[in-house]
Scaffold this active site. Structure first.
Site, PDB file in Angstrom:
ATOM      1  N   LYS A  31       8.908  12.211  -2.604  1.00 48.67           N
ATOM      2  CA  LYS A  31       8.506  10.812  -2.410  1.00 48.67           C
ATOM      3  C   LYS A  31       7.128  10.566  -3.029  1.00 48.67           C
ATOM      4  O   LYS A  31       6.902   9.590  -3.746  1.00 48.67           O
ATOM      5  CB  LYS A  31       8.470  10.532  -0.909  1.00 48.67           C
ATOM      6  N   CYS A  55      17.380   0.270  12.909  1.00 51.09           N
ATOM      7  CA  CYS A  55      16.639  -0.049  14.139  1.00 51.09           C
ATOM      8  C   CYS A  55      17.524  -0.387  15.340  1.00 51.09           C
ATOM      9  O   CYS A  55      17.455   0.282  16.366  1.00 51.09           O
ATOM     10  CB  CYS A  55      15.671  -1.193  13.875  1.00 51.09           C
TER      11      CYS A  55
HETATM   12  N1  LIG Z   1      12.941   0.257   8.772  1.00 53.03           N
HETATM   13  C1  LIG Z   1      12.644  -0.864   9.428  1.00 53.03           C
HETATM   14  O1  LIG Z   1      13.108  -1.949   9.087  1.00 53.03           O
HETATM   15  C2  LIG Z   1      11.726  -0.817  10.621  1.00 53.03           C
HETATM   16  C3  LIG Z   1      11.228  -2.024  11.132  1.00 53.03           C
HETATM   17  C4  LIG Z   1      10.364  -1.978  12.225  1.00 53.03           C
HETATM   18  C5  LIG Z   1      10.029  -0.754  12.794  1.00 53.03           C
HETATM   19  N2  LIG Z   1      10.540   0.398  12.291  1.00 53.03           N
HETATM   20  C6  LIG Z   1      10.134   1.675  12.889  1.00 53.03           C
HETATM   21  O2  LIG Z   1       9.176   2.279  12.039  1.00 53.03           O
HETATM   22  C7  LIG Z   1       9.306   3.696  12.059  1.00 53.03           C
HETATM   23  C8  LIG Z   1       9.510   4.231  10.653  1.00 53.03           C
HETATM   24  O3  LIG Z   1      10.735   3.717  10.170  1.00 53.03           O
HETATM   25  P1  LIG Z   1      11.135   3.828   8.637  1.00 53.03           P
HETATM   26  O4  LIG Z   1      12.386   3.063   8.466  1.00 53.03           O
HETATM   27  O5  LIG Z   1       9.962   3.498   7.794  1.00 53.03           O
HETATM   28  O6  LIG Z   1      11.431   5.403   8.538  1.00 53.03           O
HETATM   29  P2  LIG Z   1      11.602   6.279   7.198  1.00 53.03           P
HETATM   30  O7  LIG Z   1      12.505   7.385   7.579  1.00 53.03           O
HETATM   31  O8  LIG Z   1      11.948   5.398   6.057  1.00 53.03           O
HETATM   32  O9  LIG Z   1      10.124   6.848   6.919  1.00 53.03           O
HETATM   33  C9  LIG Z   1       9.489   7.796   7.698  1.00 53.03           C
HETATM   34  C10 LIG Z   1       8.676   8.678   6.758  1.00 53.03           C
HETATM   35  O10 LIG Z   1       7.800   9.496   7.528  1.00 53.03           O
HETATM   36  C11 LIG Z   1       7.651  10.732   6.858  1.00 53.03           C
HETATM   37  N3  LIG Z   1       7.068  11.701   7.800  1.00 53.03           N
HETATM   38  C12 LIG Z   1       7.610  12.217   8.921  1.00 53.03           C
HETATM   39  N4  LIG Z   1       6.727  13.038   9.533  1.00 53.03           N
HETATM   40  C13 LIG Z   1       5.589  13.017   8.794  1.00 53.03           C
HETATM   41  C14 LIG Z   1       4.319  13.640   8.902  1.00 53.03           C
HETATM   42  N5  LIG Z   1       4.029  14.417   9.935  1.00 53.03           N
HETATM   43  N6  LIG Z   1       3.400  13.395   7.951  1.00 53.03           N
HETATM   44  C15 LIG Z   1       3.682  12.592   6.920  1.00 53.03           C
HETATM   45  N7  LIG Z   1       4.862  11.967   6.767  1.00 53.03           N
HETATM   46  C16 LIG Z   1       5.797  12.175   7.684  1.00 53.03           C
HETATM   47  C17 LIG Z   1       9.059  11.025   6.388  1.00 53.03           C
HETATM   48  O11 LIG Z   1       9.071  11.980   5.335  1.00 53.03           O
HETATM   49  C18 LIG Z   1       9.509   9.641   5.927  1.00 53.03           C
HETATM   50  O12 LIG Z   1       9.232   9.414   4.557  1.00 53.03           O
HETATM   51  C19 LIG Z   1      10.454   3.988  13.022  1.00 53.03           C
HETATM   52  O13 LIG Z   1       9.947   4.224  14.301  1.00 53.03           O
HETATM   53  C20 LIG Z   1      11.238   2.687  13.010  1.00 53.03           C
HETATM   54  O14 LIG Z   1      11.966   2.489  14.209  1.00 53.03           O
HETATM   55  C21 LIG Z   1      11.370   0.392  11.202  1.00 53.03           C
END
Ligand SMILES: NC(=O)c1ccc[n+]([C@@H]2O[C@H](COP(=O)([O-])OP(=O)(O)OC[C@H]3O[C@@H](n4cnc5c(N)ncnc54)[C@H](O)[C@@H]3O)[C@@H](O)[C@H]2O)c1
Length: 434
Positions: A35, A263
């Site tokens: 990424k 979500c």
């Molecule tokens: N996707 C949405 O539309 C949305 C909307 C509102 C809230 N959320 C919430 O936001 C959060 C993230 O969702 P997302 O869709 O962006 O997830 P995602 O899976 O797209 O991204 C998460 C990222 O975090 C990285 N990661 C994990 N552990 C890590 C660490 N210790 N250090 C660095 N990077 C690390 C992963 O490699 C990944 O790229 C979740 O809790 C989700 O419920 C998501």
């Protein structure tokens, strides 16, 4: 302000790019090397309209950078955001907090000076307390505050939602932390965006309550759609008739194949588990989860019914695979229930999605992926509209008809009008319209 964003996924990358665009200095950190390499090459690892330009311009202006190792950025940050995933934990449906806890451990060893640690991930009530305890245990001397700042953006409209939100919710009891959060979001004062300051636990619950309510609203109209089909009513008119009432509102009243996405499914189940553990079950949400799961599973039967109940040897063309248009996100998409069920019924499944096919290829073995909508419908016995991408709203229907073996459409998003489709010679079924 200096910001470190831990987790550069759908939420972290959009939030990081938008904060940089507000004028802050942002480092987006991710532990996934591919990424970070792609971002450093100027590629965007996800599909989100407008994100490529926003990232490029902020990188060019020196406000946005990416890192595999967040140590430097965390040390210098005024605010460290946690935006890692919180998927459903296998077995019990609780939110899996292992990524959040790991991020807290990493942050604990690095912060210097007063630092606000902001949870943007969707996390159950009490997680802020856990993060605080993890950091305090490792760094009894550290000067920090843990704040909840849930994110409400929608994939597909994420930048607009981040920059023009209905509200910002901040769960922060510490005055210095509140001041940092106000400063971070200060550019939104121009649009008079309300910032709601609450207790941390309240803020954590607001996010789940919002998602559960919206999931329930969708499930409500889906059940109304089933009833409409039985009694000869039209669900779109019912939705309009109730949605014009300000107390109800017209959004999230589109009947369809059941909600999916990254979500609603996981957050509704996690809320159910939290509520059971707290001894205060949320029965409406328990039912919402049950009804929605059953609905996604029932969609394949509609396709079979459209072909007189037998799909053996038939070809089904699926248009749309992602859980909604304008994203490449396949997490919990209805297609993940529908396609395997069609294959199990003996059908050959052709599919096309404008952005989701790279991910779908890993998730849907046995499906034949096609290069475009017309390629997908060629020699098909039935075409199913599963995601309402714009390009499926204006299909050349004469061309579709001429390419298919028989002109049958199952429109699970009510994109077309029953009367028009019949006039064009299609056998057409949709949701909640007789
Ligand atoms: N996707 C949405 O539309 C949305 C909307 C509102 C809230 N959320 C919430 O936001 C959060 C993230 O969702 P997302 O869709 O962006 O997830 P995602 O899976 O797209 O991204 C998460 C990222 O975090 C990285 N990661 C994990 N552990 C890590 C660490 N210790 N250090 C660095 N990077 C690390 C992963 O490699 C990944 O790229 C979740 O809790 C989700 O419920 C998501």
């Amino acid at each position: 302000m200096r910001v470190a964003m831990i987790g550069t996924g759908y939420v972290g990358l959009v939030s990081g790019a938008c904060f940089a665009d507000f004028g802050h200095e942002v480092t987006c950190v991710d532990k996934d090397p591919s990424k970070i390499e792609r971002l450093e090459r100027g590629e965007i690892p996800i599909f989100e309209p407008g994100l490529d330009d926003l990232v490029a311009s902020n990188v060019r202006d020196g406000r946005l950078s990416f890192a595999l190792d967040g140590a430097g950025a965390i040390r210098e940050a005024d605010a460290v955001f946690i935006a890692v995933g919180t998927p459903s934990r296998r077995g019990d449906g609780h939110a899996d907090l292992s990524y959040v806890h790991a991020a807290a451990e990493e942050i604990a060893g690095l912060i210097e000076g007063f630092t606000v640690i902001v949870t943007k991930s969707t996390v159950p009530v009490g997680t802020g307390d856990e993060i605080e305890a993890i950091i305090r245990a490792r760094r009894p001397d550290a000067d920090f505050a843990v704040v909840s700042n849930p994110e409400f953006l929608r994939e597909g409209a994420a930048i607009e939602d981040f920059k023009r939100p209905d509200r910002i919710v901040v769960g922060a009891e510490d005055d210095r932390a509140q001041a940092v959060m106000r400063e971070l979001y200060r550019p939104l004062n121009l649009n008079e965006t309300p910032i709601l300051f609450t207790g941390r636990r309240t803020s954590e619950l607001i996010k789940y309550a919002a998602n559960a309510f919206l999931a329930m609203k969708i499930t409500f109209i889906n059940e109304m759609a089933d009833l409409c089909e039985k009694v000869g009513a039209d669900v779109q008119q019912v939705a309009r008739g109730i949605g014009l009432d300000n107390r109800i509102g017209s959004k999230f009243l589109h009947a369809g194949p059941g909600y999916g996405g990254s979500c609603f499914p996981k957050d509704t189940i996690a809320l159910v588990r939290t509520a059971v553990d707290a001894g205060s079950p949320v029965r409406l949400i328990e039912t919402t989860v049950e009804v929605n799961d059953a609905r996604k599973k029932a969609m394949a039967a509609r396709v079979s019914t459209a072909l007189e109940g037998d799909l053996t040897g038939k070809t089904v063309a699926l248009l749309g695979l992602t859980f909604k248009p304008n994203t490449d996100d396949m997490r919990d998409a209805p297609s993940l229930d529908v396609a395997p069920a069609l294959l199990a019924m003996g059908a050959t499944v052709h599919a096309f999605d404008p952005e989701g096919m790279a991910e779908a290829a890993h998730l849907l073995p046995g499906v034949v992926f096609k290069d475009g909508p017309y390629d997908a419908v060629a020699e098909a016995d039935v075409v199913v509209i599963l995601t309402e991408w714009d390009q499926f709203r204006a299909l050349d229907l004469n061309r579709v008809k001429s390419l298919m073996r028989q002109p049958v459409m199952v429109d699970l998003r009510n994109v077309y009008r029953p009367g028009d489709m019949r006039a064009r010679g299609f056998r057409y079924t949709s949701i909640g319209r007789s």
